[in-house]
Design an enzyme around this catalytic site. Sequence first.
Site, PDB file in Angstrom:
ATOM      1  CE  LYS A 153      11.631   7.799 -15.067  1.00  0.00           C
ATOM      2  NZ  LYS A 153      11.393   8.259 -13.689  1.00  0.00           N
ATOM      3  CB  ILE A 154      20.524   7.504 -15.223  1.00  0.00           C
ATOM      4  CG1 ILE A 154      19.800   8.600 -16.000  1.00  0.00           C
ATOM      5  CG2 ILE A 154      21.947   7.336 -15.755  1.00  0.00           C
ATOM      6  CD1 ILE A 154      20.400   9.980 -15.824  1.00  0.00           C
ATOM      7  CB  SER A 232      25.784  11.945 -11.640  1.00  0.00           C
ATOM      8  OG  SER A 232      24.639  12.488 -11.028  1.00  0.00           O
ATOM      9  NE  ARG A 233      23.813  18.310 -12.236  1.00  0.00           N
ATOM     10  CZ  ARG A 233      23.288  17.829 -13.358  1.00  0.00           C
ATOM     11  NH1 ARG A 233      23.955  16.917 -14.040  1.00  0.00           N
ATOM     12  NH2 ARG A 233      22.123  18.261 -13.795  1.00  0.00           N
ATOM     13  CG  ASP A 257      30.254  13.710 -19.344  1.00  0.00           C
ATOM     14  OD1 ASP A 257      30.961  14.116 -20.292  1.00  0.00           O
ATOM     15  OD2 ASP A 257      29.029  13.945 -19.257  1.00  0.00           O
ATOM     16  CD  GLU A 262      30.295  20.586 -15.127  1.00  0.00           C
ATOM     17  OE1 GLU A 262      29.322  20.763 -15.874  1.00  0.00           O
ATOM     18  OE2 GLU A 262      30.703  19.457 -14.811  1.00  0.00           O
ATOM     19  CG  HIS A 294      27.989  18.265 -18.157  1.00  0.00           C
ATOM     20  ND1 HIS A 294      27.885  18.907 -16.949  1.00  0.00           N
ATOM     21  CD2 HIS A 294      26.857  17.534 -18.259  1.00  0.00           C
ATOM     22  CE1 HIS A 294      26.742  18.601 -16.360  1.00  0.00           C
ATOM     23  NE2 HIS A 294      26.101  17.763 -17.152  1.00  0.00           N
ATOM     24  CD  GLN A 295      31.367  13.986 -25.034  1.00  0.00           C
ATOM     25  OE1 GLN A 295      32.398  14.645 -24.966  1.00  0.00           O
ATOM     26  NE2 GLN A 295      31.093  13.196 -26.058  1.00  0.00           N
TER      27      GLN A 295
END
Length: 330
Positions: A153-154, A232-233, A257, A262, A294-295
């Site tokens: 989807k993303i 993503s990660r 991001d 993190e 991570h926003q």
Amino acid sequence: MEILAFGVQADEKPMLEAAFAGLHEVRCLDVFLNEDTAPIAAGYEVVSSSVNADLSGRVLRILAAGGTRMIAQRSTGFNNIDLDVARQLGLTVSRVSYYSPHSVAEFAWTLAMAVNRRIVRAAIRTRDFDFRLDGLMGRDMRGRTAGVLGTGKIGEAFTRIAHGFGMNLLGWDVARNPACVELGMKYVDKEELFASSDLISLHVPLLDATRRIVDAAALELMRDDAILINSSRGGLIDTDALVAQLRAGRFAGVGLDVYEAEAGVFFLDKSLEAVEDDTLARLVTFPNVVVTSHQAYYTRDAVGQIIATTVANVTDYLTGRRSENTLVPS
């Protein structure tokens, strides 16, 4: 029932309280769930965790010993949860399997254009009334090639924006997305995608098969003037290998991001502390790198959907129902 929610951001708190109003009380904490904070949950049957929570076996055992029976994670990813231990303990675990893909896709493009057009450097200069253009030259996206790792989807939402820019489209995934094919995407192997793309954006989940999918070999394949985006990660990229390539002067830009180490850093104010992570400290010094905390998911629309799904997950638990969000049933 009173629910204990860990890792609640200031903007998120009134939305979470309003969503549970009339159903259950919710106690919001800004601290993240980990081995040190887990004892706070003693006496709470339902606990809600955030994306950077530590739900390892040790933490799950502390929660279970304190009476917790259900964990409602407010995120899609669940690589931080030891599902096997949760099953052994008889815990119910749920996640948010879906929220606005546009929030993350749009932010990935925000990072891409920020590094391409040197927006951060330009903004810092103009605050000092330095209006020179030296070093700020970017390039058009039209006619260039976007490589999308992960076309769910993303990834599809990111691809639609790339198509709007007039880009050539390359994709890699375990299954083809017909919507992306219709947009003109050509599916190729990872190696060809890395070697042929001007812009590479990561949209795969963090699994054993995808951990450090962007490793030293993949980075070597990339063009010297490529742009790499990860919303993503963090564990998808071998960060030490990336730093080595950046030190060699490679890549037009990198937008991150997320970061593989993190936890315990992102979402917190570390501005008055000595930086212990040498890799992160070096990473943020490169002029062609933009790191955010991570926003990508953090829009009112997406957070609203996350909270609404969390409320539904708690209701399902209390009524004995399962849904696509249930990772471990009771």
